[in-house]
Enzyme design. Structure first.
Site, PDB file in Angstrom:
ATOM      1  CB  ALA D  16     -23.590 -39.071  15.569  1.00  0.00           C
ATOM      2  N   GLY D  18     -19.468 -43.223  15.260  1.00  0.00           N
ATOM      3  CA  GLY D  18     -18.483 -44.043  14.569  1.00  0.00           C
ATOM      4  C   GLY D  18     -17.404 -42.784  14.124  1.00  0.00           C
ATOM      5  CB  THR D  84     -23.907 -47.435   5.386  1.00  0.00           C
ATOM      6  OG1 THR D  84     -24.181 -46.300   6.385  1.00  0.00           O
ATOM      7  CG2 THR D  84     -23.685 -48.417   6.351  1.00  0.00           C
ATOM      8  CB  THR D  85     -20.688 -50.870   2.287  1.00  0.00           C
ATOM      9  OG1 THR D  85     -20.316 -51.270   3.698  1.00  0.00           O
ATOM     10  CG2 THR D  85     -19.491 -49.820   2.052  1.00  0.00           C
ATOM     11  N   PRO D 111     -20.398 -44.776  -2.656  1.00  0.00           N
ATOM     12  CG  PRO D 111     -19.416 -46.039  -4.318  1.00  0.00           C
ATOM     13  CD  PRO D 111     -20.568 -45.197  -3.993  1.00  0.00           C
ATOM     14  CG  PHE D 113     -19.212 -39.200   0.559  1.00  0.00           C
ATOM     15  CD1 PHE D 113     -19.962 -38.362   0.063  1.00  0.00           C
ATOM     16  CD2 PHE D 113     -19.415 -40.240   1.489  1.00  0.00           C
ATOM     17  CE1 PHE D 113     -21.470 -38.936   0.130  1.00  0.00           C
ATOM     18  CE2 PHE D 113     -20.835 -40.487   1.555  1.00  0.00           C
ATOM     19  CZ  PHE D 113     -21.932 -39.848   0.712  1.00  0.00           C
ATOM     20  CG  HIS D 140      -4.771 -48.360   0.425  1.00  0.00           C
ATOM     21  ND1 HIS D 140      -4.765 -48.603  -0.905  1.00  0.00           N
ATOM     22  CD2 HIS D 140      -5.873 -47.633   0.869  1.00  0.00           C
ATOM     23  CE1 HIS D 140      -5.928 -48.215  -1.205  1.00  0.00           C
ATOM     24  NE2 HIS D 140      -6.690 -47.520  -0.221  1.00  0.00           N
ATOM     25  CE  LYS D 144      -7.419 -51.408   0.782  1.00  0.00           C
ATOM     26  NZ  LYS D 144      -8.886 -51.174   1.408  1.00  0.00           N
ATOM     27  N   GLY D 150     -11.077 -51.730  -2.941  1.00  0.00           N
ATOM     28  CA  GLY D 150     -12.394 -51.758  -3.580  1.00  0.00           C
ATOM     29  C   GLY D 150     -12.303 -50.332  -4.554  1.00  0.00           C
TER      30      GLY D 150
END
Lengths: 256, 256, 256, 256
Positions: D16, D18, D84-85, D111, D113, D140, D144, D150
């Protein structure tokens, strides 16, 4: 008493059987202020130009013959608008020498007659010193053999020259892990990406990015007809620009 | 002997508690060539500006107070960069009169500090006389109450002025059957379309079309941070432009 | 022993002298799995279809003759792929009745054969219930007489039906001050904007917006050739879809 | 007698503190059909989840702790939505084994949302077998570190799988002269181009081209808020999907 219209401009087209030349023939025939007086193909004698009374030529031939064509025109005081490639520094230098002896004759050599493309490149160069980042994406049909396109290379060079003169640092890039080629190629330090897609003709985007904002300059060429307004604009202005001009932007009113 | 850096520019921010003012405070504090000497909110006395030794003010207040703020600055020989709206012809005329008595003081009044937006509008106007058709699409978040946006109206006016001066006919349009509103609104004869979409901030596209080609000039504002490079550019150049300048483009090097 | 290739499909084109029909003739002649056995123009007898042994017809005629053409085909057990407009509810109902007596014959009536356009509309409808906002921009050449385009109207109707079924509220819009037309027209509650620009052919964007994100589905038709892959796909699948199918999406594998 | 609203869903957020977790806390507090019963940070005991009566957890932690978190949830019959990855084949296999003993508990591992991004990838894959050419451009911010993204890699893999299954040949490409990198990188035979530009967040375009037409699917993520509608949709549907689901598209109604 009726108003006197100016006499139409007498124009000869060289390379009239090629794809671009055929479009030029149609465009000049459709222009009310011009008169097509000669249309020369491969092997036709240049004397037909003078015999027809042309005061303007459009050269859309091949690199092997364009120099002789243009020199013939200049020697006869005929203005020339040239879309053929192959004009290296040596040829340009020789032409300038010849024009010095014909101070009232104008020659326009333009690698690109698409007005929108010329404008987009000029705008991109001018804008690029106000943004942290700049990249180019060019998109063409999949039968094109070279990547990136000549227009993209020239645009990148214009941008790089403008940014270097203003001492703008390179576009930021934190990439440490790259699948080879993902970040495109570099032309004078500017990233260029080449897309090849069935259905497309010739398209280019210049992307400029700064804190919280983006400026995108996109040009689409949908068919060869897009070059003809530039050819006509060249013909209408070449007499008022004696000497050699390289690039259609030299004739555009871009002072902002 | 070490090189002497110039002393940082002493700047006061008026309207420092507003959303734009707070961004300006941050941007000035982060700029190595500037020093924030005062940050005034509603009700603070203007004497704090002079007491702090400011030689520059940024006015990001409200239409009710901006005129008094700027006149105070000019009367004290302080340069002003103004983002507040509400400067009608009468106020501008009064300010010019005051500046005549302070010939070394500069004022920049800019309705838009996003460099990309200012560039896009200037480019669009300049390009519009080389294309048969031009239309504008502006896209904003759905909480905006007016349509079209002020920036779109100004862009349309600039385009119309440029096309009228060059005697370009109106954009062609064969529409005979229209569902009311489909073709957008008209500003000085230029069609403008307003999109409202959750997720967006402030975006604008100028579409220019000619035979076989299209030129698109798009600007995206993703957040208010996009205005700060323009505010800083204004501050750095205002002293070199004494008198009144309206519009950030007056400070940009756009000669092409 | 060599592998037996299936015999090519024998196809007749009706309306072969029209612009679309002429493209269909070329496309079928170029397809290795098809054989053009008849090409009928205005006034040609339909008996030529059966005399030539056609098992498939493509109808690209005019609203006045399409119904008789298709009924003739069905009565002779010939599958039909139809691009002509004018099929109202009454005609469709009559055709369904006739097909009930020919249970192995298939008819596809498609208002739009551009695969990309059909896909974009289907995707837009499906996606629209996951976003707060949706608007449509369609862009065409300036000789088009109606605004918005038929495709945009159908796309808006599909979107509205999907959103209504999922009880999604209307797209938010706080506009209180609008210059008439700025916000476009409304089709079943969905805003549609129509741009007309020289150089364009037929283009459409569906813009979907949610908190912090945007999804854009854009389709470009650059020329009539874009319809032919859809016509061929229709021919190849019509025999496997007996009865009446309206819309090319009925033949596409879109289950995700 | 008043209508009984269902009791709000009791949800615990793991991670919570992060950046994503903090957004999730806000989104769940704002959702009228949910109740935030626990918000755990690094080092907090998992017993707080059960003590608080949570029936749902959102895991937005780190690869090191996500497996233990999710197994704890499943062992207590608590549904889990995981962003989470770090879930490799071995971890997934172990989780499936555990879920076999808890047949009423659902786990969603996603991966990505962002609804628009998930939809765009699914649409691109489905459409790709109807077009001759396909390429991907992802754009991006310049901080990055990896290129391509990904999401672009996964999109290319989905497209390649769909085209291979339909036996579509590779996109045509006549390039014989390439400045290294111009044509991007290849992921499973699909060209991917990575642009890095200040001002951007996370954006992707899939370009599909066929004879005379183009389909473009573009997704823009402007901020992290764009992930929250997907997280909430996951929570609302996880109980109805017992067992393991990988990818948010498993919960979307995409049958067309």
């Amino acid at each position: 008493m009726t108003e006197q219209l100016p006499a139409p401009m007498p124009v000869a087209v060289l390379g009239a059987n090629g794809r671009m030349g055929a479009e030029a023939v149609k465009a000049i025939e459709a222009a009310t202020d011009m008169k097509l007086v000669a249309a020369l193909g491969r092997g036709d004698s240049l004397d037909r130009i003078t015999a027809a009374g042309a005061q303007y030529v459009v050269d859309l031939t091949v690199p092997e013959s364009t120099e002789a064509n243009v020199r013939f025109a200049v020697e006869h005081g005929i203005h020339a608008v040239v879309g053929t490639t192959g004009w290296d520094a040596e040829r340009l230098s020789g032409l300038k020498g010849l024009l010095a002896n014909h101070p009232e004759t104008g020659v326009l050599i333009a690698p690109n007659f698409a007005l929108g493309s010329v404008l987009a490149s000029a705008f991109a160069a001018k804008a690029s010193k106000y943004f942290e980042s700049v990249e180019i994406i060019e998109l063409h049909h999949p039968d094109k053999v070279d990547a990136p396109s000549g227009t993209a290379v020239r645009t990148a060079q214009l941008i790089a020259a403008e940014r270097n003169a203003a001492e703008i640092p390179p576009s930021p890039d934190a990439t440490t892990s790259e699948l080879a080629g993902a970040r495109g190629c570099k032309v004078d330090g500017v990233r260029v990406h080449s897309v090849r897609l069935r259905g497309l003709v010739a398209h280019q985007e210049v992307l400029l990015g700064g804190s919280g904002e983006q400026l995108t300059l996109r040009h689409d060429s949908f068919d060869r007809a897009s070059f003809m307004p530039g050819v006509l604009l060249g013909l209408r202005n070449v007499a008022a620009h004696p000497g050699l001009t390289v690039g259609l932007d030299g004739y555009l009113d871009l002072g902002l």
